[in-house]
Scaffold this motif. Structure first.
Motif, PDB file in Angstrom:
ATOM      1  N   ALA A  17       0.830  -1.205   0.000  1.00 18.83           N
ATOM      2  CA  ALA A  17       0.000   0.000   0.000  1.00 18.83           C
ATOM      3  C   ALA A  17       0.866   1.258   0.000  1.00 18.83           C
ATOM      4  N   ARG A  18       1.977   1.216   0.744  1.00 20.60           N
ATOM      5  CA  ARG A  18       2.865   2.384   0.796  1.00 20.60           C
ATOM      6  C   ARG A  18       3.632   2.582  -0.497  1.00 20.60           C
ATOM      7  N   GLN A  19       3.699   1.541  -1.314  1.00 21.18           N
ATOM      8  CA  GLN A  19       4.298   1.683  -2.646  1.00 21.18           C
ATOM      9  C   GLN A  19       3.337   2.350  -3.626  1.00 21.18           C
ATOM     10  N   GLY A  20       2.118   2.604  -3.196  1.00 17.43           N
ATOM     11  CA  GLY A  20       1.125   3.198  -4.084  1.00 17.43           C
ATOM     12  C   GLY A  20       0.331   2.177  -4.864  1.00 17.43           C
ATOM     13  N   LYS A  21       0.392   0.909  -4.474  1.00 19.53           N
ATOM     14  CA  LYS A  21      -0.365  -0.128  -5.155  1.00 19.53           C
ATOM     15  C   LYS A  21      -1.812  -0.140  -4.671  1.00 19.53           C
ATOM     16  N   ILE A  22      -2.726  -0.488  -5.571  1.00 15.84           N
ATOM     17  CA  ILE A  22      -4.123  -0.679  -5.202  1.00 15.84           C
ATOM     18  C   ILE A  22      -4.230  -1.937  -4.342  1.00 15.84           C
ATOM     19  N   ILE A  23      -4.964  -1.850  -3.246  1.00 19.08           N
ATOM     20  CA  ILE A  23      -5.200  -2.987  -2.374  1.00 19.08           C
ATOM     21  C   ILE A  23      -6.704  -3.254  -2.324  1.00 19.08           C
ATOM     22  N   ALA A  24      -7.096  -4.500  -2.600  1.00 24.70           N
ATOM     23  CA  ALA A  24      -8.489  -4.923  -2.468  1.00 24.70           C
ATOM     24  C   ALA A  24      -8.512  -6.076  -1.468  1.00 24.70           C
ATOM     25  N   PHE A  25      -8.679  -5.737  -0.195  1.00 22.37           N
ATOM     26  CA  PHE A  25      -8.627  -6.719   0.886  1.00 22.37           C
ATOM     27  C   PHE A  25     -10.004  -7.333   1.086  1.00 22.37           C
ATOM     28  N   THR A  26     -10.111  -8.648   0.922  1.00 16.34           N
ATOM     29  CA  THR A  26     -11.395  -9.321   1.074  1.00 16.34           C
ATOM     30  C   THR A  26     -11.264 -10.482   2.044  1.00 16.34           C
ATOM     31  N   THR A  27     -12.356 -10.753   2.744  1.00 13.87           N
ATOM     32  CA  THR A  27     -12.397 -11.881   3.667  1.00 13.87           C
ATOM     33  C   THR A  27     -13.845 -12.215   3.968  1.00 13.87           C
ATOM     34  N   GLY A  28     -14.065 -13.410   4.493  1.00 15.63           N
ATOM     35  CA  GLY A  28     -15.396 -13.779   4.932  1.00 15.63           C
ATOM     36  C   GLY A  28     -15.693 -13.241   6.319  1.00 15.63           C
ATOM     37  N   PHE A  29     -16.988 -13.188   6.649  1.00 16.08           N
ATOM     38  CA  PHE A  29     -17.367 -12.832   8.019  1.00 16.08           C
ATOM     39  C   PHE A  29     -16.821 -13.874   8.993  1.00 16.08           C
ATOM     40  N   ASN A  30     -16.944 -15.126   8.603  1.00 17.20           N
ATOM     41  CA  ASN A  30     -16.296 -16.189   9.360  1.00 17.20           C
ATOM     42  C   ASN A  30     -15.774 -17.210   8.368  1.00 17.20           C
ATOM     43  N   ALA A  31     -14.685 -17.833   8.715  1.00 18.34           N
ATOM     44  CA  ALA A  31     -13.989 -18.700   7.762  1.00 18.34           C
ATOM     45  C   ALA A  31     -13.917 -20.129   8.287  1.00 18.34           C
ATOM     46  N   PRO A  32     -14.607 -21.078   7.640  1.00 14.86           N
ATOM     47  CA  PRO A  32     -14.435 -22.480   8.004  1.00 14.86           C
ATOM     48  C   PRO A  32     -12.994 -22.922   7.731  1.00 14.86           C
ATOM     49  N   LYS A  33     -12.624 -24.069   8.247  1.00 18.04           N
ATOM     50  CA  LYS A  33     -11.276 -24.594   8.045  1.00 18.04           C
ATOM     51  C   LYS A  33     -10.996 -24.763   6.559  1.00 18.04           C
ATOM     52  N   ASN A  34      -9.810 -24.325   6.139  1.00 15.91           N
ATOM     53  CA  ASN A  34      -9.428 -24.416   4.739  1.00 15.91           C
ATOM     54  C   ASN A  34      -8.982 -25.844   4.433  1.00 15.91           C
ATOM     55  N   THR A  35      -9.749 -26.521   3.603  1.00 13.93           N
ATOM     56  CA  THR A  35      -9.431 -27.913   3.243  1.00 13.93           C
ATOM     57  C   THR A  35      -8.972 -28.027   1.793  1.00 13.93           C
ATOM     58  N   SER A  36      -8.689 -26.922   1.129  1.00 16.65           N
ATOM     59  CA  SER A  36      -8.281 -26.960  -0.275  1.00 16.65           C
ATOM     60  C   SER A  36      -6.853 -27.482  -0.405  1.00 16.65           C
ATOM     61  N   ASP A  37      -6.492 -27.869  -1.618  1.00 14.97           N
ATOM     62  CA  ASP A  37      -5.167 -28.406  -1.886  1.00 14.97           C
ATOM     63  C   ASP A  37      -4.101 -27.371  -1.538  1.00 14.97           C
ATOM     64  N   LEU A  38      -3.204 -27.720  -0.613  1.00 18.62           N
ATOM     65  CA  LEU A  38      -2.115 -26.860  -0.144  1.00 18.62           C
ATOM     66  C   LEU A  38      -2.619 -25.594   0.553  1.00 18.62           C
ATOM     67  N   GLY A  39      -3.903 -25.593   0.941  1.00 13.33           N
ATOM     68  CA  GLY A  39      -4.447 -24.447   1.650  1.00 13.33           C
ATOM     69  C   GLY A  39      -4.487 -23.173   0.830  1.00 13.33           C
ATOM     70  N   ILE A  40      -4.696 -23.295  -0.473  1.00 13.85           N
ATOM     71  CA  ILE A  40      -4.634 -22.120  -1.355  1.00 13.85           C
ATOM     72  C   ILE A  40      -5.959 -21.379  -1.430  1.00 13.85           C
TER      73      ILE A  40
END
Length: 425
Positions: free
Chosen positions: A301-324
């Protein structure tokens, strides 16, 4: 008299161009090293004018509108059918919007047509909204008009030893980025849509899968995986050249799992979307992982890059391949949503700079219900500019804004935002 520099190490250049040098800053350093062995030949040439600072500014894409007056918000959504007038009016409130894969294809015949229809409708109400066209750099999602051309490209998809192509979650195909014809098809498909005046740039997804050394390595083999990583770097350079300097390129690229948090790849992009922020991987503890993510977001952000920060209200356990991949949980009531909002919003405010945007959500689909249009009272509260950067003590952070004071403890996973009333004497 001027001198033209001819490198004696010309044979090193094709090696660099294959992408074995895997980030742009290292690539530039590599070329400088090659330049140590040079032949100086005196020739008379015309003096090239130095580019002015105005010329440099002219080739940067126009960034989205930004204000500290309220929490700066981002939207990322898809709907298989046409958005209603009410939904378009809601979308037009956002300065930065990504229309996700599968958008509008049921009513408009293709994702391309559906995205353009939605973008044009939003632009009618808010011409200043910046709208991004979604493409995944490695996972093949269907319903695009250009899919017919893909079928004619030999070796376009990655295969395992049995010849299977449904390698992503055992149901989706993956692009072989080492295939130059495939890369051209992908680039051309982006170039056509971004040429439309209603589209302000690209949202490029799948970067983590493309760059993570272990992703699909077992299925396709180490050599092919390395080749696809090389192809990815070529693709990013070629895409920027193809869409032109006036279009935005936002990548899903910053992630604490990388050595430098993804900053080592950020030169390709005008900014980064962030997800999977809280899913620590690689044996790193939760507070260590999140602290690295905060540091990475702050630096970008301090470099002047656009930041689009997203997240869920609550996050179940990540079970995807390699946690991606990021998973999302539903949250039914507005009261519960407001309570769940505080912690991720505090993290965002600890990191935010000009052109940082926030989104908390239950997922990317607008097909099931209208909770994606939930507008919380905090979004209307005066925020004001930050008094200064955040302070850090261990895993505790604090930061003050004109109308808010933020406290964050990522070890305890707690946060508070004290909204300061304006003095109306």
């Amino acid at each position: 008299m001027k001198y033209v520099v001819f490198s004696l190490s010309i044979s090193c250049i094709p090696f660099a161009l294959t992408g074995r040098i895997r980030d742009r800053s290292t690539f530039r350093g590599f070329l400088a090293l090659c330049g140590l062995m040079v032949l100086l030949v005196p020739v008379a040439i015309a003096q090239e004018p130095e580019p002015s600072s105005g010329d440099a500014a002219a080739i940067r894409p126009e960034y989205p509108d930004f204000s500290w007056q309220r929490i700066p918000l981002y939207m990322h959504i898809r709907k298989a059918k046409t958005f209603t007038n009410r939904e378009i009016a809601f979308l037009a409130k956002f300065p930065l919007i990504t229309f996700e894969k599968a958008n509008g294809h049921q009513d408009h015949g293709s994702v391309e047509a559906g995205t353009l229809a939605a973008a044009k409708a939003v632009k009618k109400l808010n011409p200043n909204a910046k709208i991004l066209y979604y493409r995944n750099v490695i996972v093949h999602y269907g319903d695009y008009k250009v899919d017919k051309q893909l079928e004619e490209i030999p070796g376009a998809l990655l295969r395992d030893e049995q010849g299977k192509t449904n390698l992503v979650r055992n149901r989706s195909a993956a692009y072989d980025l080492s295939n130059p014809t495939l890369r051209k098809w992908w680039i051309d498909s982006c170039k056509v849509v971004t040429a439309d005046a209603s589209i302000d740039g690209l949202f490029i997804d799948g970067n983590i899968k493309a760059l993570e050394p272990g992703y699909l390595r077992r299925q396709i083999g180490a050599e092919k995986k390395d080749q696809t990583i090389d192809g990815y770097h070529l693709l990013m350079n070629q895409t920027r050249e193809a869409i032109g300097p006036n279009k935005l390129m936002i990548g899903n690229i910053l992630r604490a799992r990388f050595d430098d948090g993804g900053l080592e790849y950020l030169d390709y992009f005008d900014g980064s979307y962030l997800e999977g922020f809280f899913h620590n991987v690689g044996g790193v503890s939760y507070p260590q992982y999140v602290a690295k993510g905060i540091d990475t977001m702050q630096r970008a952000a301090r470099q002047g890059k656009i930041i689009a920060f997203t997240t869920g209200f609550n996050a179940p356990k990540n079970t995807s391949d390699l946690g991606i991949d990021e998973s999302h949980g539903s949250i039914e009531s507005d009261a519960a949503a407001r309570e769940a909002l505080v912690y991720p919003l505090a993290i965002f405010l600890i990191c935010a700079e000009e052109h940082s945007y926030f989104r908390v959500h239950e997922g990317y689909s607008a097909n099931g219900n209208d909770r994606w249009m939930r507008w919380l009272p905090e979004y209307d509260r005066p925020l004001g500019p930050p008094v200064g950067p955040a302070t850090k003590e261990g895993y505790r952070y604090s930061r003050k804004f004109q109308h808010a004071a933020v406290q964050l403890d990522i070890e305890k996973r707690t946060a508070s935002i004290q909204w300061i009333r304006e003095n109306r004497e």
